[in-house]
Design a protein around this motif. Structure first.
Motif, mmCIF file in Angstrom:
data_model
loop_
_atom_site.group_PDB
_atom_site.id
_atom_site.type_symbol
_atom_site.label_atom_id
_atom_site.label_comp_id
_atom_site.label_asym_id
_atom_site.label_seq_id
_atom_site.Cartn_x
_atom_site.Cartn_y
_atom_site.Cartn_z
ATOM 1 N N GLU A 155 37.010 6.446 79.161
ATOM 2 C CA GLU A 155 36.306 7.595 80.301
ATOM 3 C C GLU A 155 37.000 8.627 80.956
ATOM 4 O OE1 GLU A 155 35.714 6.512 85.084
ATOM 5 O OE2 GLU A 155 35.667 4.731 83.864
ATOM 6 N N LEU A 156 38.402 8.750 80.781
ATOM 7 C CA LEU A 156 39.168 9.925 81.237
ATOM 8 C C LEU A 156 39.074 10.912 80.398
ATOM 9 C CD1 LEU A 156 41.292 11.100 83.251
ATOM 10 C CD2 LEU A 156 43.112 10.322 81.600
ATOM 11 N N GLU A 157 39.215 10.642 78.845
ATOM 12 C CA GLU A 157 39.203 11.813 77.992
ATOM 13 C C GLU A 157 40.241 12.589 78.393
ATOM 14 O OE1 GLU A 157 36.111 14.312 74.846
ATOM 15 O OE2 GLU A 157 35.674 13.841 77.012
ATOM 16 N N PRO A 158 41.655 12.574 78.271
ATOM 17 C CA PRO A 158 42.531 13.393 78.848
ATOM 18 C C PRO A 158 42.514 14.578 78.029
ATOM 19 C CG PRO A 158 43.288 11.562 77.442
ATOM 20 C CD PRO A 158 41.717 11.130 77.659
ATOM 21 N N LEU A 165 47.022 12.106 81.266
ATOM 22 C CA LEU A 165 47.477 10.576 81.027
ATOM 23 C C LEU A 165 48.986 10.558 80.907
ATOM 24 C CD1 LEU A 165 46.906 7.716 80.412
ATOM 25 C CD2 LEU A 165 46.694 8.501 77.967
ATOM 26 N N TRP A 195 45.830 9.596 85.405
ATOM 27 C CA TRP A 195 45.844 8.204 84.946
ATOM 28 C C TRP A 195 47.134 8.044 84.597
ATOM 29 C CZ3 TRP A 195 41.204 5.528 82.314
ATOM 30 C CH2 TRP A 195 39.977 5.959 83.236
ATOM 31 N N ARG A 234 43.644 15.380 87.546
ATOM 32 C CA ARG A 234 43.272 13.906 87.608
ATOM 33 C C ARG A 234 44.108 13.227 86.884
ATOM 34 N NH1 ARG A 234 37.438 11.645 85.342
ATOM 35 N NH2 ARG A 234 37.612 9.307 85.980
ATOM 36 N N ARG A 242 42.891 16.746 82.999
ATOM 37 C CA ARG A 242 42.842 15.302 83.193
ATOM 38 C C ARG A 242 44.119 14.758 82.437
ATOM 39 N NH1 ARG A 242 38.282 16.912 81.208
ATOM 40 N NH2 ARG A 242 38.083 16.134 79.185
ATOM 41 N N VAL A 246 41.378 4.417 78.113
ATOM 42 C CA VAL A 246 41.060 5.662 78.535
ATOM 43 C C VAL A 246 39.990 6.542 78.205
ATOM 44 C CG1 VAL A 246 43.814 5.875 78.871
ATOM 45 C CG2 VAL A 246 42.945 6.988 76.870
ATOM 46 N N ASP A 267 44.826 8.420 89.942
ATOM 47 C CA ASP A 267 43.551 8.003 90.311
ATOM 48 C C ASP A 267 43.492 6.409 89.608
ATOM 49 O OD1 ASP A 267 42.376 10.579 91.227
ATOM 50 O OD2 ASP A 267 43.548 10.922 89.634
ATOM 51 N N ARG A 268 44.073 6.088 88.514
ATOM 52 C CA ARG A 268 43.868 4.973 88.162
ATOM 53 C C ARG A 268 44.936 4.514 87.353
ATOM 54 N NH1 ARG A 268 38.492 3.384 84.536
ATOM 55 N NH2 ARG A 268 37.695 4.234 86.483
#
Length: 306
Positions: free
Chosen positions: A191-194, A134, A158, A156, A132, A189, A175-176
Motif C-alpha cells: 500500500e505504501l509503495e515506498p 520505509l 512507515w 510519509r 514515502r 508495504v 504513519d504505520r
C-alpha cells in the motif's frame, strides 16, 4: 580508573583498573558519565572493524563533563583508532567534542552520537515531503531516529520491525508500524509503495526491499544486523531503475559529522526528536549488552553508566 578493555579478538571485554589518560595538544579530558553501545563496537571486538593494538578500550560515543561543562563526544577515531568511551575518563580531540545543550537528558545524549549522525545523513540524502519512506529495523538506535527525522522532513513514513511486540511499543510518529520478515515485506508495504527505503537490516531484507520499492526508488543500506550477505535480483533492480546506496557515518568528513551531531542535539533539546533508550546498564554489564545487540533483543539504544 575503570575501563572495559578488549584483550583478545573474539573474546569478552574485561573490566580493568588503568591509569587516567593525559590529554595532548588540542585534546580535551572528559570525565564520562554514560557511553553508547553500538554494533560497530561488537565488530571491533570480533576483529571486523580493523586491527587495533591490544588491550584496547572500545566505545565511539558518550557524554560527560569537561572543564568547560557538559559535553557529548563522538568521532575523531574514538573507539576505533584511539581509546574510546567504555571508561571513566577519555582524552578526545577537540573536534570530537560538542557542548551538551541545556535541558538535554545526558542518557539520551549518550545514545545520539553514532546513531544520530547516521540517521541525520540518511534523511539528508534527499528525503522530502514528497517521499514515502520505509525504515527497516525501526526499533534500532539508528532506525528509531530515522523515523522521526523523516517525519520532520514532511515525508510519509512507515516503520518496519520483525517483532510484533515492538510494533506496539514503537511510538515514534510513524504513519504505520508493520511487523514482518523479509519474505513478507513486499506484501506488508504494498500500500505504501515506498520511494525511499532506509535499510538497517541487510541480509534477505535488501533483496526484498528491491522488490518492494517503487519504480525509480532509492534504497540506502546502513546496517547488516540481519546478515552481511544476501541476494538481489539485478533484473528487478535495473528494470525498476532502483538506486542502491551504502552509507557509513564513520566515513563522513569531520565537519559534516559535527554539523549532524549539533543538529540532532538541537532537535532533542527542542523536543522534536527523542532517543529511544531501552536500558541503562553498568559498565560491568558491557558483555551482556553486546549479547543483547547481537541477538537483536533491544528496542532503541543500550547505554552504559560508566
Amino acid at each position: 580508573m575503570k575501563a572495559a578493555r578488549l584483550h583478545e579478538f573474539g573474546s569478552p571485554l574485561r573490566i580493568d583498573d588503568v591509569p587516567a589518560p593525559a590529554p595532548g595538544p588540542d585534546e580535551v579530558l572528559v570525565r564520562l558519565t554514560h557511553a553508547g553501545v553500538n554494533p560497530i563496537d561488537i565488530r571491533l571486538r570480533d576483529g571486523g572493524a580493523g586491527r587495533v593494538e591490544l588491550p584496547f578500550v572500545p566505545g565511539c560515543d558518550g557524554v560527560g563533563r569537561a572543564d568547560s561543562g557538559p559535553v557529548v563526544v563522538y568521532g575523531a577515531g574514538l573507539g576505533l583508532r584511539r581509546a574510546g568511551t567504555y571508561a571513566e575518563q577519555v582524552a578526545v580531540p577537540a573536534k570530537g567534542v560538542v557542548r551538551l545543550p541545556d535541558g538535554v537528558d545526558p542518557v539520551q545524549a549518550a545514545g545520539i552520537g553514532l546513531a544520530g549522525v547516521t540517521a541525520w545523513a540518511l534523511v539528508g540524502r534527499g528525503v522530502t515531503a514528497a517521499d514515502r519512506v520505509l525504515v527497516l529495523g525501526a526499533s534500532g538506535g539508528v532506525g528509531s531516529l530515522a523515523v522521526q527525522l523523516a517525519r520532520s522532513a514532511g515525508a510519509r513514513v512507515w516503520a518496519q520491525t520483525t517483532d510484533p511486540e515492538d510494533a506496539s511499543r514503537l511510538d515514534l510518529g510513524a504513519d504505520r508500524v508493520v511487523a514482518c520478515d523479509a519474505a513478507g515485506l513486499r506484501d506488508a508495504v504494498r500500500e505504501l509503495e515506498p520511494t525511499v527505503v532506509l535499510d538497517g537490516l541487510g541480509g534477505a531484507f535488501t533483496g526484498a526491499a528491491v522488490r518492494a520499492v517503487a519504480n525509480g526508488g532509492r534504497i540506502t543500506v546502513f546496517g547488516v544486523s540481519a546478515g552481511a550477505r544476501g541476494e538481489v535480483d539485478y533484473a528487478t533492480l535495473y528494470r525498476k531503475s532502483v538506486t542502491l546506496y551504502g552509507h557509513a557515518s564513520l566515513a563522513m568528513p569531520a565537519a559534516d559529522v559535527r554539523d549532524a551531531l549539533v543538529g540532532c542535539l538541537e532537535l532533542v533539546g527542542a523536543g522534536q526528536v527523542r532517543v529511544l533508550v531501552d536500558e541503562v546498564l553498568p559498565l560491568g554489564a558491557v558483555n551482556a549488552a553486546h549479547r543483547r545487540l547481537t541477538e537483536r533483543r533491544t528496542t532503541g539504544k543500550l547505554v552504559l553508566a560508566v
